[in-house]
Design an enzyme around this catalytic site. Structure first.
Site, short mmCIF file in Angstrom:
data_model
loop_
_atom_site.label_atom_id
_atom_site.label_comp_id
_atom_site.label_asym_id
_atom_site.label_seq_id
_atom_site.Cartn_x
_atom_site.Cartn_y
_atom_site.Cartn_z
N SER A 138 0.84 -1.21 0.00
CA SER A 138 0.00 0.00 0.00
C SER A 138 0.87 1.25 0.00
CB SER A 138 -0.91 0.02 1.24
OG SER A 138 -1.55 1.28 1.36
N TYR A 151 -1.76 -0.45 9.97
CA TYR A 151 -1.93 -0.86 8.57
C TYR A 151 -0.67 -0.52 7.76
CZ TYR A 151 -3.84 -1.05 3.83
OH TYR A 151 -4.04 -1.34 2.50
N ALA A 152 -0.20 0.73 7.90
CA ALA A 152 0.97 1.16 7.13
C ALA A 152 2.20 0.34 7.51
CB ALA A 152 1.22 2.64 7.38
N SER A 154 2.31 -2.74 8.74
CA SER A 154 2.19 -4.11 8.25
C SER A 154 2.47 -4.18 6.75
CB SER A 154 0.80 -4.68 8.56
OG SER A 154 -0.22 -4.01 7.82
N LYS A 155 2.04 -3.16 6.01
CA LYS A 155 2.27 -3.16 4.57
C LYS A 155 3.73 -2.86 4.23
CE LYS A 155 -1.76 -4.24 2.89
NZ LYS A 155 -1.94 -5.49 2.11
N ILE A 184 -7.91 3.03 -3.68
CA ILE A 184 -8.68 2.34 -4.70
C ILE A 184 -10.13 2.28 -4.21
CG2 ILE A 184 -8.95 0.22 -6.02
CD1 ILE A 184 -6.30 1.71 -6.53
N THR A 186 -13.15 0.78 -3.24
CA THR A 186 -13.61 -0.56 -2.86
C THR A 186 -14.50 -0.40 -1.63
OG1 THR A 186 -11.85 -1.00 -1.26
CG2 THR A 186 -11.35 -1.51 -3.57
#
Length: 247
Positions: A138, A151-152, A154-155, A184, A186
């Site tokens: 990401s 999140y950042a 882990s990516k 994106i 989604t």
């Protein structure tokens, strides 16, 4: 020359294929001739994905990849010409509100399960020589957006892992690349609107010179990386963000 972009007769494994980016990658890959093994947590949504795919003989596996016994549901006799590691979750949470449970949830899904599935496939020799591994990271891993710490992180770990894998499997002709999409559109985008506001999400889109991306945009890049057209590309971490990082 056009055949180098084809996935005809290639066997591709796609995780997180029951919705969003993973679903579209499966649909597009099938349209390019691939035979797909899809993995997701919802049998119903996997069936919906298969219903939209061209071709026959695709295999849908309902599995939670954070569980060792469910990773074992992938038939050990199957060999894959390509694997797309797409399964992931996002938790919007300021650092001061992080907990052991939240950290574990995000890393188990986004990083641990990806690493352990890759290890399983390589150990069992289920990735074909000259195969392609694609890890969906990401653009968050390059930024410092408030509320995305886990999140950042882990990516970012996924991107680094993909690069290390590239060095370890190159002797077999196997390629390993990661991609870093920007926003994106989604169901996850809708989730962001519940955490902030719809207006804030729409305002954020103005930072993208080409606007927010679509799942089709991502699937096109992934098909390229799976195809023979990308046979000399490995160890890359591709920024794919509609021009966001131009600013």
């Amino acid at each position: 020359m056009k055949e180098i972009f084809s996935l005809k007769d290639k066997s591709i494994l796609i995780t997180g294929a029951s919705s969003g980016i993973g679903r579209q990658i499966a649909i597009t890959s099938a349209a390019f001739g691939a035979n797909i093994t899809l993995i997701g947590r919802s049998s119903e949504r996997l069936d919906q994905t298969v219903a939209e795919m061209e071709g026959t003989g695709h295999l849908a596996i309902r599995a939670d990849l954070t569980r060792k016994d469910e990773r074992a549901l992938i038939p050990p006799e199957k060999k894959f010409d390509g694997v797309v590691f797409n399964a992931g979750v996002i938790e919007y949470l300021p650092v001061k509100f992080l907990t052991d449970e939240k950290i574990t949830k995000v890393f188990e899904t986004n990083f641990n399960s990806t690493v352990l599935l890759c290890q399983q496939l390589l150990r069992n020799k289920q990735v074909s020589r000259l195969g392609s591994l694609v890890f969906v990271s990401s653009i968050s891993s390059k930024l410092g957006v408030p509320g995305t710490a886990m999140y950042a992180s882990s990516k970012a770990a996924v991107s680094t892992f993909a690069r290390v894998v590239a060095s370890e499997v190159a002797a077999q002709g196997i390629r390993s690349n990661s991609i870093c999409p920007g926003v994106i559109v989604t169901p996850m985008t809708d989730q962001a609107k519940t955490v902030t506001t719809a207006a804030a999400v729409d305002e954020q889109s103005k930072k993208y010179p080409l606007g927010y991306g679509s799942t089709v945009d991502v699937s096109g890049l992934v098909v390229f990386l799976l195809s023979d057209a990308a046979k000399w590309m490995t160890g890359t971490d591709l920024i794919f963000d509609g021009g966001l990082t131009l600013n």
